[in-house]
Design a protein around this motif. Structure first.
Motif, mmCIF file in Angstrom:
data_model
loop_
_atom_site.group_PDB
_atom_site.id
_atom_site.type_symbol
_atom_site.label_atom_id
_atom_site.label_comp_id
_atom_site.label_asym_id
_atom_site.label_seq_id
_atom_site.Cartn_x
_atom_site.Cartn_y
_atom_site.Cartn_z
ATOM 1 N N TRP A 189 0.825 -1.210 0.000
ATOM 2 C CA TRP A 189 0.000 0.000 0.000
ATOM 3 C C TRP A 189 0.859 1.259 0.000
ATOM 4 O O TRP A 189 0.569 2.236 -0.703
ATOM 5 C CB TRP A 189 -0.944 0.012 1.210
ATOM 6 C CG TRP A 189 -2.180 -0.803 0.979
ATOM 7 C CD1 TRP A 189 -2.464 -2.027 1.491
ATOM 8 C CD2 TRP A 189 -3.289 -0.439 0.163
ATOM 9 N NE1 TRP A 189 -3.678 -2.461 1.051
ATOM 10 C CE2 TRP A 189 -4.222 -1.498 0.224
ATOM 11 C CE3 TRP A 189 -3.606 0.653 -0.622
ATOM 12 C CZ2 TRP A 189 -5.423 -1.492 -0.454
ATOM 13 C CZ3 TRP A 189 -4.811 0.670 -1.297
ATOM 14 C CH2 TRP A 189 -5.706 -0.393 -1.215
ATOM 15 N N MET A 190 1.918 1.241 0.800
ATOM 16 C CA MET A 190 2.806 2.398 0.848
ATOM 17 C C MET A 190 3.452 2.645 -0.514
ATOM 18 O O MET A 190 3.564 3.790 -0.960
ATOM 19 C CB MET A 190 3.892 2.200 1.915
ATOM 20 C CG MET A 190 3.362 2.238 3.335
ATOM 21 S SD MET A 190 2.527 3.777 3.727
ATOM 22 C CE MET A 190 3.908 4.887 3.798
ATOM 23 N N PHE A 191 3.859 1.571 -1.172
ATOM 24 C CA PHE A 191 4.461 1.736 -2.497
ATOM 25 C C PHE A 191 3.438 2.281 -3.489
ATOM 26 O O PHE A 191 3.762 3.153 -4.307
ATOM 27 C CB PHE A 191 5.036 0.401 -2.997
ATOM 28 C CG PHE A 191 5.590 0.519 -4.385
ATOM 29 C CD1 PHE A 191 6.799 1.164 -4.604
ATOM 30 C CD2 PHE A 191 4.891 0.015 -5.468
ATOM 31 C CE1 PHE A 191 7.299 1.294 -5.887
ATOM 32 C CE2 PHE A 191 5.390 0.144 -6.751
ATOM 33 C CZ PHE A 191 6.606 0.777 -6.959
ATOM 34 N N LEU A 192 2.196 1.799 -3.437
ATOM 35 C CA LEU A 192 1.165 2.294 -4.350
ATOM 36 C C LEU A 192 0.857 3.768 -4.095
ATOM 37 O O LEU A 192 0.670 4.547 -5.040
ATOM 38 C CB LEU A 192 -0.109 1.458 -4.219
ATOM 39 C CG LEU A 192 -0.075 0.090 -4.911
ATOM 40 C CD1 LEU A 192 -1.356 -0.685 -4.632
ATOM 41 C CD2 LEU A 192 0.111 0.279 -6.394
ATOM 42 N N LEU A 193 0.794 4.163 -2.827
ATOM 43 C CA LEU A 193 0.573 5.572 -2.511
ATOM 44 C C LEU A 193 1.732 6.439 -3.017
ATOM 45 O O LEU A 193 1.524 7.517 -3.577
ATOM 46 C CB LEU A 193 0.382 5.767 -1.009
ATOM 47 C CG LEU A 193 -0.947 5.264 -0.443
ATOM 48 C CD1 LEU A 193 -0.963 5.401 1.078
ATOM 49 C CD2 LEU A 193 -2.089 6.043 -1.056
ATOM 50 N N PHE A 194 2.938 5.958 -2.832
ATOM 51 C CA PHE A 194 4.102 6.695 -3.305
ATOM 52 C C PHE A 194 4.094 6.803 -4.832
ATOM 53 O O PHE A 194 4.338 7.886 -5.382
ATOM 54 C CB PHE A 194 5.385 5.998 -2.821
ATOM 55 C CG PHE A 194 6.640 6.656 -3.291
ATOM 56 C CD1 PHE A 194 7.020 7.890 -2.790
ATOM 57 C CD2 PHE A 194 7.454 6.039 -4.230
ATOM 58 C CE1 PHE A 194 8.175 8.511 -3.216
ATOM 59 C CE2 PHE A 194 8.610 6.656 -4.666
ATOM 60 C CZ PHE A 194 8.984 7.887 -4.160
ATOM 61 N N ALA A 195 3.788 5.713 -5.522
ATOM 62 C CA ALA A 195 3.737 5.734 -6.985
ATOM 63 C C ALA A 195 2.615 6.654 -7.479
ATOM 64 O O ALA A 195 2.786 7.384 -8.466
ATOM 65 C CB ALA A 195 3.545 4.317 -7.530
ATOM 66 N N SER A 196 1.472 6.649 -6.782
ATOM 67 C CA SER A 196 0.372 7.541 -7.156
ATOM 68 C C SER A 196 0.759 9.004 -6.968
ATOM 69 O O SER A 196 0.447 9.860 -7.805
ATOM 70 C CB SER A 196 -0.869 7.236 -6.325
ATOM 71 O OG SER A 196 -1.294 5.918 -6.537
ATOM 72 N N PHE A 197 1.450 9.301 -5.864
ATOM 73 C CA PHE A 197 1.906 10.666 -5.614
ATOM 74 C C PHE A 197 2.873 11.125 -6.706
ATOM 75 O O PHE A 197 2.760 12.247 -7.218
ATOM 76 C CB PHE A 197 2.572 10.750 -4.233
ATOM 77 C CG PHE A 197 3.239 12.063 -3.979
ATOM 78 C CD1 PHE A 197 2.480 13.194 -3.713
ATOM 79 C CD2 PHE A 197 4.621 12.168 -4.029
ATOM 80 C CE1 PHE A 197 3.088 14.421 -3.488
ATOM 81 C CE2 PHE A 197 5.230 13.387 -3.806
ATOM 82 C CZ PHE A 197 4.476 14.516 -3.538
ATOM 83 N N LEU A 198 3.799 10.250 -7.073
ATOM 84 C CA LEU A 198 4.749 10.605 -8.129
ATOM 85 C C LEU A 198 4.047 10.809 -9.472
ATOM 86 O O LEU A 198 4.393 11.720 -10.235
ATOM 87 C CB LEU A 198 5.833 9.536 -8.264
ATOM 88 C CG LEU A 198 6.870 9.484 -7.155
ATOM 89 C CD1 LEU A 198 7.875 8.376 -7.422
ATOM 90 C CD2 LEU A 198 7.586 10.818 -7.017
ATOM 91 N N ALA A 199 3.053 9.995 -9.762
ATOM 92 C CA ALA A 199 2.306 10.147 -11.021
ATOM 93 C C ALA A 199 1.552 11.474 -11.044
ATOM 94 O O ALA A 199 1.552 12.185 -12.057
ATOM 95 C CB ALA A 199 1.345 8.978 -11.210
ATOM 96 N N ALA A 200 0.907 11.818 -9.927
ATOM 97 C CA ALA A 200 0.186 13.097 -9.855
ATOM 98 C C ALA A 200 1.150 14.269 -9.987
ATOM 99 O O ALA A 200 0.859 15.263 -10.666
ATOM 100 C CB ALA A 200 -0.583 13.192 -8.541
ATOM 101 N N LEU A 201 2.312 14.156 -9.363
ATOM 102 C CA LEU A 201 3.327 15.203 -9.462
ATOM 103 C C LEU A 201 3.815 15.359 -10.898
ATOM 104 O O LEU A 201 3.985 16.484 -11.392
ATOM 105 C CB LEU A 201 4.488 14.875 -8.525
ATOM 106 C CG LEU A 201 5.564 15.937 -8.363
ATOM 107 C CD1 LEU A 201 4.977 17.162 -7.680
ATOM 108 C CD2 LEU A 201 6.713 15.376 -7.556
ATOM 109 N N MET A 202 4.017 14.262 -11.580
ATOM 110 C CA MET A 202 4.475 14.296 -12.964
ATOM 111 C C MET A 202 3.413 14.925 -13.882
ATOM 112 O O MET A 202 3.729 15.736 -14.754
ATOM 113 C CB MET A 202 4.805 12.881 -13.443
ATOM 114 C CG MET A 202 5.494 12.838 -14.783
ATOM 115 S SD MET A 202 6.010 11.183 -15.226
ATOM 116 C CE MET A 202 4.543 10.623 -16.046
ATOM 117 N N ILE A 203 2.158 14.583 -13.675
ATOM 118 C CA ILE A 203 1.068 15.149 -14.482
ATOM 119 C C ILE A 203 0.967 16.650 -14.245
ATOM 120 O O ILE A 203 0.838 17.434 -15.181
ATOM 121 C CB ILE A 203 -0.261 14.433 -14.165
ATOM 122 C CG1 ILE A 203 -0.227 13.006 -14.700
ATOM 123 C CG2 ILE A 203 -1.442 15.189 -14.749
ATOM 124 C CD1 ILE A 203 -1.371 12.140 -14.230
ATOM 125 N N SER A 204 1.064 17.056 -12.983
ATOM 126 C CA SER A 204 1.002 18.479 -12.655
ATOM 127 C C SER A 204 2.162 19.233 -13.292
ATOM 128 O O SER A 204 1.987 20.322 -13.855
ATOM 129 C CB SER A 204 1.025 18.646 -11.137
ATOM 130 O OG SER A 204 1.152 19.992 -10.804
#
Length: 105
Positions: free
Chosen positions: A23-38
């Motif tokens: 779960w922690m890895f998925l949250l981290f990957a989601s955060f990085l994806a949102a940061l990249m899109i932004s």
């Protein structure tokens, strides 16, 4: 191989014993994806702004050159003669004379 793929598709890796790590890895990957899109959206916005400013600079340069050429045209002696002729002034028939001042010593 097939069983591992089915486990991933069913989401068993999210509910088994070491799920918090996943779960922690998925949250981290989601955060990085949102940061990249932004970041990508911000970069696109900057590119559009640069294009608009470049177009504005091009237009302003064109206006500047047009104004400068019209001012140069107005400063020509022939143009000035026409303007003052309309107001009733004409060039002198007699050429100007130089005035020499002698000092009294």
């Amino acid at each position: 191989m097939r069983k591992g793929l089915l486990d991933i598709l069913k989401g068993k890796f999210l509910v088994n014993g070491d799920a918090p790590k996943n779960w922690m890895f998925l949250l981290f990957a989601s955060f990085l994806a949102a940061l990249m899109i932004s970041s990508s959206h911000n970069a696109d916005k900057k590119v559009l702004e640069i294009a608009e400013l470049s177009e504005e600079v091009r237009k302003l340069k064109s206006e500047f050159f047009e104004a400068r050429s019209s001012v140069q045209q107005l400063k020509l002696e022939s143009t000035l003669r026409e303007v003052v002729a309309e107001k009733g002034l004409v060039p002198s028939e007699n050429p100007p004379r130089k005035i020499k001042v002698k000092s009294a010593e």
